[in-house]
Design an enzyme around this catalytic site. Structure first.
Site, PDB file in Angstrom:
ATOM      1  N   TRP A 107      -3.867  20.405   8.995  1.00  0.00           N
ATOM      2  CA  TRP A 107      -2.490  19.739  10.071  1.00  0.00           C
ATOM      3  C   TRP A 107      -1.691  19.975   9.233  1.00  0.00           C
ATOM      4  O   TRP A 107      -1.905  18.371   7.781  1.00  0.00           O
ATOM      5  CB  TRP A 107      -3.303  18.379  10.573  1.00  0.00           C
ATOM      6  CG  TRP A 107      -4.000  18.716  12.130  1.00  0.00           C
ATOM      7  CD1 TRP A 107      -5.738  19.194  12.430  1.00  0.00           C
ATOM      8  CD2 TRP A 107      -2.974  18.958  13.590  1.00  0.00           C
ATOM      9  NE1 TRP A 107      -5.494  18.946  13.310  1.00  0.00           N
ATOM     10  CE2 TRP A 107      -4.605  19.212  14.421  1.00  0.00           C
ATOM     11  CE3 TRP A 107      -2.160  18.942  13.697  1.00  0.00           C
ATOM     12  CZ2 TRP A 107      -3.923  19.683  15.211  1.00  0.00           C
ATOM     13  CZ3 TRP A 107      -1.588  19.116  15.498  1.00  0.00           C
ATOM     14  CH2 TRP A 107      -2.824  19.722  16.241  1.00  0.00           C
ATOM     15  N   ALA A 137      32.836  23.493  -5.950  1.00  0.00           N
ATOM     16  CA  ALA A 137      32.282  23.859  -4.909  1.00  0.00           C
ATOM     17  C   ALA A 137      33.309  23.802  -4.164  1.00  0.00           C
ATOM     18  O   ALA A 137      32.783  25.479  -2.784  1.00  0.00           O
ATOM     19  CB  ALA A 137      31.170  22.890  -4.523  1.00  0.00           C
ATOM     20  N   ALA A 138      33.712  23.420  -2.751  1.00  0.00           N
ATOM     21  CA  ALA A 138      34.640  23.433  -1.938  1.00  0.00           C
ATOM     22  C   ALA A 138      36.171  24.334  -1.765  1.00  0.00           C
ATOM     23  O   ALA A 138      35.902  25.167  -0.855  1.00  0.00           O
ATOM     24  CB  ALA A 138      35.128  22.057  -1.234  1.00  0.00           C
ATOM     25  N   GLU A 144      42.416  23.194 -11.568  1.00  0.00           N
ATOM     26  CA  GLU A 144      42.111  22.682 -11.885  1.00  0.00           C
ATOM     27  C   GLU A 144      41.952  21.763 -13.252  1.00  0.00           C
ATOM     28  O   GLU A 144      42.135  22.091 -14.210  1.00  0.00           O
ATOM     29  CB  GLU A 144      40.136  23.320 -11.483  1.00  0.00           C
ATOM     30  CG  GLU A 144      38.951  22.381 -12.562  1.00  0.00           C
ATOM     31  CD  GLU A 144      38.292  21.558 -12.063  1.00  0.00           C
ATOM     32  OE1 GLU A 144      38.175  21.393 -11.002  1.00  0.00           O
ATOM     33  OE2 GLU A 144      38.249  20.230 -12.749  1.00  0.00           O
ATOM     34  N   CYS A 203      25.013  19.993  -9.775  1.00  0.00           N
ATOM     35  CA  CYS A 203      24.002  19.736  -9.494  1.00  0.00           C
ATOM     36  C   CYS A 203      22.698  19.867 -10.956  1.00  0.00           C
ATOM     37  O   CYS A 203      21.719  19.022 -10.631  1.00  0.00           O
ATOM     38  CB  CYS A 203      23.154  20.217  -8.175  1.00  0.00           C
ATOM     39  SG  CYS A 203      24.479  19.776  -7.028  1.00  0.00           S
ATOM     40  N   SER A 247      34.111  26.926 -11.286  1.00  0.00           N
ATOM     41  CA  SER A 247      32.887  26.574  -9.636  1.00  0.00           C
ATOM     42  C   SER A 247      31.667  26.489 -11.074  1.00  0.00           C
ATOM     43  O   SER A 247      30.813  27.566 -11.076  1.00  0.00           O
ATOM     44  CB  SER A 247      32.756  28.485  -9.301  1.00  0.00           C
ATOM     45  OG  SER A 247      32.453  28.484  -8.343  1.00  0.00           O
TER      46      SER A 247
HETATM   47  C1  LIG Z   1      25.003  15.108 -11.912  1.00  0.00           C
HETATM   48  C2  LIG Z   1      25.155  15.648 -10.442  1.00  0.00           C
HETATM   49  C3  LIG Z   1      23.693  15.759  -9.711  1.00  0.00           C
HETATM   50  C4  LIG Z   1      23.948  16.479  -7.954  1.00  0.00           C
HETATM   51  N1  LIG Z   1      22.895  16.870  -7.559  1.00  0.00           N
HETATM   52  C5  LIG Z   1      23.098  17.697  -6.990  1.00  0.00           C
HETATM   53  C6  LIG Z   1      22.093  17.437  -5.535  1.00  0.00           C
HETATM   54  O1  LIG Z   1      20.914  18.131  -6.741  1.00  0.00           O
HETATM   55  N2  LIG Z   1      22.245  17.931  -4.433  1.00  0.00           N
HETATM   56  C7  LIG Z   1      23.506  18.598  -3.746  1.00  0.00           C
HETATM   57  O2  LIG Z   1      23.312  18.477  -2.144  1.00  0.00           O
HETATM   58  N3  LIG Z   1      24.235  17.385  -3.978  1.00  0.00           N
HETATM   59  C8  LIG Z   1      24.840  17.404  -5.841  1.00  0.00           C
HETATM   60  N4  LIG Z   1      25.613  16.647  -6.493  1.00  0.00           N
HETATM   61  C9  LIG Z   1      26.991  16.898  -5.738  1.00  0.00           C
HETATM   62  C10 LIG Z   1      27.294  17.958  -5.534  1.00  0.00           C
HETATM   63  O3  LIG Z   1      27.726  18.409  -7.053  1.00  0.00           O
HETATM   64  C11 LIG Z   1      28.844  17.540  -5.025  1.00  0.00           C
HETATM   65  O4  LIG Z   1      28.908  16.896  -3.318  1.00  0.00           O
HETATM   66  C12 LIG Z   1      29.410  18.962  -4.500  1.00  0.00           C
HETATM   67  O5  LIG Z   1      30.182  19.548  -6.383  1.00  0.00           O
HETATM   68  C13 LIG Z   1      31.217  18.490  -4.201  1.00  0.00           C
HETATM   69  O6  LIG Z   1      31.767  20.116  -4.505  1.00  0.00           O
HETATM   70  P1  LIG Z   1      33.782  19.414  -4.474  1.00  0.00           P
HETATM   71  O7  LIG Z   1      33.765  21.173  -4.613  1.00  0.00           O
HETATM   72  O8  LIG Z   1      33.698  18.749  -2.819  1.00  0.00           O
HETATM   73  O9  LIG Z   1      33.874  18.481  -5.417  1.00  0.00           O
HETATM   74  P2  LIG Z   1      33.575  18.563  -6.796  1.00  0.00           P
HETATM   75  O10 LIG Z   1      32.770  19.682  -7.914  1.00  0.00           O
HETATM   76  O11 LIG Z   1      33.818  17.098  -7.815  1.00  0.00           O
HETATM   77  O12 LIG Z   1      35.468  19.300  -7.468  1.00  0.00           O
HETATM   78  C14 LIG Z   1      35.953  18.450  -7.554  1.00  0.00           C
HETATM   79  C15 LIG Z   1      37.236  19.227  -8.551  1.00  0.00           C
HETATM   80  O13 LIG Z   1      38.443  18.980  -8.518  1.00  0.00           O
HETATM   81  C16 LIG Z   1      39.182  18.573  -8.991  1.00  0.00           C
HETATM   82  N5  LIG Z   1      40.009  17.190  -9.157  1.00  0.00           N
HETATM   83  C17 LIG Z   1      40.014  16.817  -8.558  1.00  0.00           C
HETATM   84  N6  LIG Z   1      41.334  16.701  -8.654  1.00  0.00           N
HETATM   85  C18 LIG Z   1      41.726  17.175  -9.283  1.00  0.00           C
HETATM   86  C19 LIG Z   1      43.988  17.517  -9.795  1.00  0.00           C
HETATM   87  N7  LIG Z   1      44.552  15.852  -9.386  1.00  0.00           N
HETATM   88  N8  LIG Z   1      44.212  18.174 -10.239  1.00  0.00           N
HETATM   89  C20 LIG Z   1      43.328  19.443 -10.287  1.00  0.00           C
HETATM   90  N9  LIG Z   1      42.081  19.456 -10.355  1.00  0.00           N
HETATM   91  C21 LIG Z   1      41.572  17.900  -9.842  1.00  0.00           C
HETATM   92  C22 LIG Z   1      37.988  18.187 -10.188  1.00  0.00           C
HETATM   93  O14 LIG Z   1      37.844  17.614 -11.911  1.00  0.00           O
HETATM   94  C23 LIG Z   1      36.683  18.362  -9.967  1.00  0.00           C
HETATM   95  O15 LIG Z   1      36.812  19.699 -10.859  1.00  0.00           O
HETATM   96  C24 LIG Z   1      25.232  15.806  -7.700  1.00  0.00           C
HETATM   97  C25 LIG Z   1      26.240  15.860  -8.359  1.00  0.00           C
HETATM   98  C26 LIG Z   1      25.809  15.207  -9.434  1.00  0.00           C
HETATM   99  C27 LIG Z   1      27.758  14.700 -10.897  1.00  0.00           C
END
Ligand SMILES: Cc1cc2nc3c(=O)[nH]c(=O)nc-3n(C[C@H](O)[C@H](O)[C@H](O)COP(=O)(O)OP(=O)(O)OC[C@H]3O[C@@H](n4cnc5c(N)ncnc54)[C@H](O)[C@@H]3O)c2cc1C
Length: 458
Positions: free
Chosen positions: A436, A13-14, A37, A47, A43
């Site tokens: 309400w 995501a981020a 990744e 959730c 991507s």
């Molecule tokens: C089961 C589940 C349900 C969820 N439901 C919700 C919801 O309903 N609503 C909500 O708001 N949020 C929800 N979330 C949370 C949401 O998915 C996360 O907040 C979001 O994905 C965060 O995005 P991110 O990019 O910061 O991290 P991530 O999605 O964790 O992505 C980080 C990526 O970095 C990669 N990575 C890490 N270290 C390394 C490295 N050294 N080298 C290469 N790659 C690396 C990982 O493999 C991962 O793919 C849920 C999460 C889970 C697990």
């Protein structure tokens, strides 16, 4: 003009939001973008994983927003199966391991985005690594769990009653698997107030989950495969175990590189998502944010926040200007038909901050009382004593309940007092709410309380 090289660590995501936004503003002649990744996909919607495991979403491919091929069309080189092993801030390069080839090499960067997300907690419980014990964190976990449920397990145990544990329990019971849930705390959904959490615990029992609170898992038992989960009080048979023990920011890589962490334990960034290190940015679950009500540094793991932070980061990297103002921790979830929502601060958090507050809780219905499908909804609001400033809200109820939290989130965000909210022009028709709305009844009740307290103090 020399081409700048942006390296993104973490392709969800981020990280990919940052990459896409930077690309929108600067084309490939000016800015090269490479995202590493370590997993097999970029991507995707984590959730959605519980809903794929539970067969609500039929095909996991639908959880993928964009593939590496689609990113390539945008001029973003997204490399899956590549793990960043180390960051060298001085030499401005990362060490990357190609997991399939089993080789590591150096990749230079001019700018770096750390978007490594969060990692699931996996305490050293004996037997936790036995086959049949599943996490639910990355896409592959969802695929594996779905396959395990398809195989028709006799009994499942979910460990941990946070929202991931509850969503996993929902998936299991909906697929007909007898399921127990073990939670160390006194209630499920430990981040909401006990009076509201108890409703969720009851809802969990009502859907047929055997719920054991205040029980810690001491061991996972089995020989070659999981057979049972042992707590301090009992042994629960299980041939499938799902762990939902919480998450922490994945900051090991950043910390080893000397990137500054904040008091929350996550990476410290300014409002533009810059770390204190030249050209090093960070976004998503691995960074710290400012809580809009408390002003305190916090680290929440929510997709809503990660996407917004990635976007802000990418706009800035692309030469634009954007800031991320902070978070309220607004979150919704459900256990089968019962929805749960929160925003702002809980009573426990307010107590820690030393604030004084008043609360009002109202029971109402999701639709006009006479309308078919009208169902219970409990709304709790918390406001600062005397000023009446809205500080938090929580909702537990049936269909249509949870998203009402967004009205409270918008009000808290704008610093509204409950008194200001009483005449909010919210919508009404019998299929959607009573005349309400529960939101208005709750703020009216609380506003009267705050006023009475104020009069008593004068
Ligand atoms: C089961 C589940 C349900 C969820 N439901 C919700 C919801 O309903 N609503 C909500 O708001 N949020 C929800 N979330 C949370 C949401 O998915 C996360 O907040 C979001 O994905 C965060 O995005 P991110 O990019 O910061 O991290 P991530 O999605 O964790 O992505 C980080 C990526 O970095 C990669 N990575 C890490 N270290 C390394 C490295 N050294 N080298 C290469 N790659 C690396 C990982 O493999 C991962 O793919 C849920 C999460 C889970 C697990």
């Amino acid at each position: 003009v020399a081409r700048t090289r942006l390296v993104v660590v973490g392709g969800d995501a981020a990280g990919m939001s940052a990459a896409s936004q930077a690309r929108k503003r600067r084309d490939a002649d000016e800015l090269e973008i490479v995202a590493f990744e370590r997993g097999g996909h970029v991507s995707y919607s984590a959730c959605g994983l519980p809903y794929y495991a539970g067969d609500v979403v039929k095909d996991w491919h639908d959880l993928i927003a964009r593939t590496p091929e689609q990113f390539a069309e945008q001029g973003i080189d997204a490399r899956t199966g590549h793990e960043v092993e180390a960051i060298d801030l001085e030499a401005r390069r990362v060490r990357v391991r190609d997991l399939a080839a089993g080789r590591s090499g150096d990749e230079p960067f001019d700018a770096l985005v750390v978007a490594t997300g969060a990692e699931p907690l996996r305490p050293p419980i004996p037997g936790i690594d036995l086959p049949g014990v599943h996490g639910l964190s990355i896409l592959q976990d969802g695929i594996d769990l779905r396959r395990a449920i398809d195989a028709g397990p006799a009994r499942a145990v979910v460990v941990g009653g946070g929202y991931i544990g509850l969503e996993a329990a929902e998936a299991l019971v909906n697929r007909g698997v007898p399921t127990a849930l073990v939670e160390a705390g006194p209630q499920v959904m430990g981040h909401i107030d006990p009076d509201m959490g108890e409703l969720v615990s009851q809802a969990t029992r009502d859907v047929g989950v055997e719920l054991y609170t205040e029980e810690k898992v001491e061991a996972v038992e089995g020989d070659g495969r999981v057979r049972a989960v042992r707590t301090g009080s009992r042994t629960l048979e299980a041939d499938l175990v799902v762990l939902g023990l919480g998450t922490r920011p994945a900051v090991g890589l950043a910390e080893a590189a000397g990137i500054t962490l904040g008091p929350s334990g996550a990476i410290a960034v300014n409002a533009r998502m810059q770390t204190p290190h030249e050209g090093v940015w960070a976004a998503g679950d691995c960074v710290q944010a400012r809580h809009v009500v408390s002003g305190q540094p916090v680290n929440y793991h929510l997709g809503t926040i990660a996407n917004k932070q990635g976007r802000v980061c990418g706009i800035n990297l692309g030469g634009g200007y954007a800031t991320f103002p902070g978070v309220l921790g607004t979150a919704v979830s459900r256990i089968c038909a019962v929805e749960v929502a929160r925003t702002g601060l809980s009573e426990a958090e307010l107590a820690q901050l030393g604030l004084e507050w008043e609360t009002a809780t109202v029971d109402s219905t999701t639709r006009a009382g006479y309308f078919p499908g009208a169902a219970p909804i409990r709304t709790k609001v918390v406001a600062e004593r005397r000023s009446g400033r809205l500080l938090g809200a929580q909702i537990v109820g049936r269909e249509g309940a949870a998203k009402r939290i967004d009205v409270f989130a918008a009000a808290i965000w704008n610093g509204m007092a409950v008194d200001d909210m009483v005449h909010l022009d919210l919508s009404y028709a019998p299929p959607f709410s009573p005349v309400w709305d529960p939101v208005l009844i709750a703020v009216r009740k609380l506003s009267e309380q705050v006023e009475r307290d104020l009069q008593a103090c004068l």
